[in-house]
Motif scaffolding. Sequence first.
Motif, PDB file in Angstrom:
ATOM      1  N   GLN A  62      11.873 -13.661 -22.622  1.00 12.51           N
ATOM      2  CA  GLN A  62      11.518 -12.455 -21.794  1.00 12.51           C
ATOM      3  C   GLN A  62      11.543 -12.669 -20.177  1.00 12.51           C
ATOM      4  OE1 GLN A  62       8.992 -10.600 -25.220  1.00 12.51           O
ATOM      5  NE2 GLN A  62      10.711  -8.843 -24.730  1.00 12.51           N
ATOM      6  N   ILE A  63      12.886 -12.106 -19.932  1.00 11.19           N
ATOM      7  CA  ILE A  63      12.550 -12.286 -17.937  1.00 11.19           C
ATOM      8  C   ILE A  63      12.679 -10.681 -18.531  1.00 11.19           C
ATOM      9  CG2 ILE A  63      13.635 -12.242 -16.083  1.00 11.19           C
ATOM     10  CD1 ILE A  63      15.666 -14.422 -17.278  1.00 11.19           C
ATOM     11  N   MET A  64      11.300 -10.107 -17.545  1.00 13.11           N
ATOM     12  CA  MET A  64      10.505  -8.622 -17.067  1.00 13.11           C
ATOM     13  C   MET A  64      10.305  -8.147 -15.741  1.00 13.11           C
ATOM     14  SD  MET A  64       7.549  -9.010 -20.278  1.00 13.11           S
ATOM     15  CE  MET A  64       6.639 -10.337 -19.644  1.00 13.11           C
ATOM     16  N   LEU A  65      11.126  -7.297 -15.846  1.00  7.75           N
ATOM     17  CA  LEU A  65      10.680  -6.288 -14.538  1.00  7.75           C
ATOM     18  C   LEU A  65      10.217  -5.284 -13.997  1.00  7.75           C
ATOM     19  CD1 LEU A  65      14.459  -6.586 -13.651  1.00  7.75           C
ATOM     20  CD2 LEU A  65      13.008  -8.081 -12.268  1.00  7.75           C
ATOM     21  N   PRO A  66       8.409  -5.310 -13.340  1.00  5.20           N
ATOM     22  CA  PRO A  66       7.884  -4.036 -13.950  1.00  5.20           C
ATOM     23  C   PRO A  66       7.945  -3.949 -12.677  1.00  5.20           C
ATOM     24  CG  PRO A  66       6.710  -5.704 -13.428  1.00  5.20           C
ATOM     25  CD  PRO A  66       8.316  -6.512 -13.485  1.00  5.20           C
TER      26      PRO A  66
ATOM     27  N   ASN B  39       0.781  -0.889   0.161  1.00  2.00           N
ATOM     28  CA  ASN B  39       0.058   0.109   0.027  1.00  2.00           C
ATOM     29  C   ASN B  39       0.493   1.223   0.217  1.00  2.00           C
ATOM     30  OD1 ASN B  39      -2.407  -1.240   0.422  1.00  2.00           O
ATOM     31  ND2 ASN B  39      -3.163  -0.721   1.601  1.00  2.00           N
ATOM     32  N   LEU B  40       0.482   2.141  -0.312  1.00  2.97           N
ATOM     33  CA  LEU B  40       1.030   3.181  -0.521  1.00  2.97           C
ATOM     34  C   LEU B  40      -0.148   4.587  -0.294  1.00  2.97           C
ATOM     35  CD1 LEU B  40       3.519   5.072  -0.813  1.00  2.97           C
ATOM     36  CD2 LEU B  40       3.513   5.415  -3.467  1.00  2.97           C
ATOM     37  N   TYR B  41      -0.099   5.173   0.354  1.00  3.28           N
ATOM     38  CA  TYR B  41      -1.454   5.990   0.792  1.00  3.28           C
ATOM     39  C   TYR B  41      -2.252   5.212  -0.084  1.00  3.28           C
ATOM     40  CZ  TYR B  41       2.173   9.593  -0.151  1.00  3.28           C
ATOM     41  OH  TYR B  41       3.402   9.972   0.235  1.00  3.28           O
ATOM     42  N   LYS B  42      -3.710   5.792  -0.574  1.00  2.00           N
ATOM     43  CA  LYS B  42      -4.920   5.149  -0.732  1.00  2.00           C
ATOM     44  C   LYS B  42      -4.510   3.976  -2.183  1.00  2.00           C
ATOM     45  CE  LYS B  42      -7.613   8.432   0.488  1.00  2.00           C
ATOM     46  NZ  LYS B  42      -9.398   9.664   0.022  1.00  2.00           N
ATOM     47  N   ASN B  43      -3.443   3.852  -2.802  1.00  2.79           N
ATOM     48  CA  ASN B  43      -3.136   2.867  -3.736  1.00  2.79           C
ATOM     49  C   ASN B  43      -2.213   2.000  -3.418  1.00  2.79           C
ATOM     50  OD1 ASN B  43      -4.911   4.149  -5.329  1.00  2.79           O
ATOM     51  ND2 ASN B  43      -3.543   6.296  -5.200  1.00  2.79           N
ATOM     52  N   GLN B  44      -1.601   1.478  -4.931  1.00  4.64           N
ATOM     53  CA  GLN B  44      -0.428   0.405  -4.660  1.00  4.64           C
ATOM     54  C   GLN B  44       0.990   0.865  -4.980  1.00  4.64           C
ATOM     55  OE1 GLN B  44      -1.997  -3.690  -5.118  1.00  4.64           O
ATOM     56  NE2 GLN B  44      -2.954  -3.812  -2.805  1.00  4.64           N
ATOM     57  N   ILE B  45       1.904   0.682  -4.261  1.00  7.07           N
ATOM     58  CA  ILE B  45       3.099   0.003  -5.447  1.00  7.07           C
ATOM     59  C   ILE B  45       3.210  -1.478  -5.530  1.00  7.07           C
ATOM     60  CG2 ILE B  45       5.243   0.396  -3.695  1.00  7.07           C
ATOM     61  CD1 ILE B  45       6.434   2.073  -5.945  1.00  7.07           C
ATOM     62  N   GLU B  46       3.564  -1.951  -6.830  1.00  6.71           N
ATOM     63  CA  GLU B  46       4.199  -3.065  -7.316  1.00  6.71           C
ATOM     64  C   GLU B  46       5.006  -3.154  -8.428  1.00  6.71           C
ATOM     65  OE1 GLU B  46       1.371  -6.581  -9.847  1.00  6.71           O
ATOM     66  OE2 GLU B  46       0.361  -4.525  -9.528  1.00  6.71           O
ATOM     67  N   SER B  47       6.376  -4.829  -7.880  1.00 10.80           N
ATOM     68  CA  SER B  47       7.011  -4.779  -9.020  1.00 10.80           C
ATOM     69  C   SER B  47       6.958  -6.251  -8.906  1.00 10.80           C
ATOM     70  CB  SER B  47       8.522  -4.257  -7.843  1.00 10.80           C
ATOM     71  OG  SER B  47       9.528  -4.559  -9.090  1.00 10.80           O
ATOM     72  N   GLY B  48       7.716  -6.421  -9.123  1.00  9.54           N
ATOM     73  CA  GLY B  48       8.303  -8.601 -10.189  1.00  9.54           C
ATOM     74  C   GLY B  48       8.387  -9.211 -11.009  1.00  9.54           C
ATOM     75  N   ILE B  49       8.991 -10.143 -10.929  1.00  7.44           N
ATOM     76  CA  ILE B  49       9.345 -10.584 -12.412  1.00  7.44           C
ATOM     77  C   ILE B  49       8.400 -11.414 -13.268  1.00  7.44           C
ATOM     78  CG2 ILE B  49      10.602 -12.389 -10.621  1.00  7.44           C
ATOM     79  CD1 ILE B  49      13.451 -12.233 -12.311  1.00  7.44           C
ATOM     80  N   ASP B  50       8.637 -11.018 -14.526  1.00  7.66           N
ATOM     81  CA  ASP B  50       8.231 -12.412 -15.174  1.00  7.66           C
ATOM     82  C   ASP B  50       9.022 -12.797 -15.932  1.00  7.66           C
ATOM     83  OD1 ASP B  50       5.213 -11.302 -13.954  1.00  7.66           O
ATOM     84  OD2 ASP B  50       5.558  -9.872 -15.444  1.00  7.66           O
ATOM     85  N   TYR B  51       8.338 -14.240 -16.776  1.00  2.29           N
ATOM     86  CA  TYR B  51       9.064 -14.800 -17.703  1.00  2.29           C
ATOM     87  C   TYR B  51       7.642 -14.615 -18.911  1.00  2.29           C
ATOM     88  CZ  TYR B  51      10.656 -18.721 -21.110  1.00  2.29           C
ATOM     89  OH  TYR B  51      11.211 -19.104 -22.117  1.00  2.29           O
ATOM     90  N   MET B  52       8.079 -14.599 -20.295  1.00  3.87           N
ATOM     91  CA  MET B  52       7.462 -14.570 -21.350  1.00  3.87           C
ATOM     92  C   MET B  52       8.156 -15.649 -22.272  1.00  3.87           C
ATOM     93  SD  MET B  52       5.140 -11.405 -22.961  1.00  3.87           S
ATOM     94  CE  MET B  52       6.360  -9.861 -23.147  1.00  3.87           C
ATOM     95  N   CYS B  53       7.846 -15.661 -23.231  1.00  3.80           N
ATOM     96  CA  CYS B  53       7.905 -16.749 -24.317  1.00  3.80           C
ATOM     97  C   CYS B  53       6.614 -16.530 -25.177  1.00  3.80           C
ATOM     98  CB  CYS B  53       8.195 -18.163 -24.261  1.00  3.80           C
ATOM     99  SG  CYS B  53       8.784 -18.639 -25.524  1.00  3.80           S
ATOM    100  N   ASN B  54       7.779 -15.535 -26.188  1.00  3.48           N
ATOM    101  CA  ASN B  54       6.810 -15.748 -27.880  1.00  3.48           C
ATOM    102  C   ASN B  54       7.223 -16.504 -29.013  1.00  3.48           C
ATOM    103  OD1 ASN B  54       4.111 -13.380 -27.017  1.00  3.48           O
ATOM    104  ND2 ASN B  54       6.165 -12.734 -26.009  1.00  3.48           N
TER     105      ASN B  54
END
Length: 229
Positions: A118-122, A80-95
């Motif tokens: 692709q290893i992705m960091l959002p 939680n950040l104030y009334k909303n949220q901050i989010e991060s993580g790690i994803d693997y995607m294949c196309n």
Amino acid sequence: MALIMSLSILLINSCSTTQQTTSDSNMKFTLQIGTNFGGITENTDMSVVPNVSVPPEAIVDAFSGATHTGYNIGVHASKNLYKNQIESGIDYMCNFQTFNYIDAGNFYIGVRRLQVSQIMLPITYNFGIFRNILPNADIQFKIGFLGQLNLISVDGTGISLPDWSFNPWSNGLTFGLSAFPFQFNNGNKLGFYFDGYRGSQIYKDYYNKSSFEMPGSSFIKFGLNYQFN
């Protein structure tokens, strides 16, 4: 990679307020799995490619791309950040993508098949929406930045194919929606997500030069997510 992930989680922690006492203030982890469509965004404007001019049908057929459905899986952390949220993580995607070359003028004739991993960091800031209408659904609109580590496997057949190269790192703007309409007795939640992205160039060849406007990276992905409270 582990360092970047650790820094992202530390950023989430640092953004939280110091007077958080409810369970909703704790960091939450989400597992997501789904399907996707995208990866390399190829150039479709043959008018910018040298020596591809006549006949008209050659302009259309000189180079074309097809993208097939892929898959993705990821782990995210949110706070939680104030009334909303901050989010991060790690994803693997294949196309999976196929490029067709039918350009007798430049003597490029063949098919190139690519597997783009692709290893992705959002990292996103999530705005809660429809809180008054659907207070229990936890619907969020997400917007932020995404970095991609690209790994490409290539197989080609034909008379002659152009030389190619790729950028191991790409990045750009990401956005999406997530919702958790189902909540279990233990507080865990089941929901779905839909994400989009547009970013910098991955793949380069004779028809996809850096000086062209269109080549880049993009995707849409969607699926199910399960949040551990």
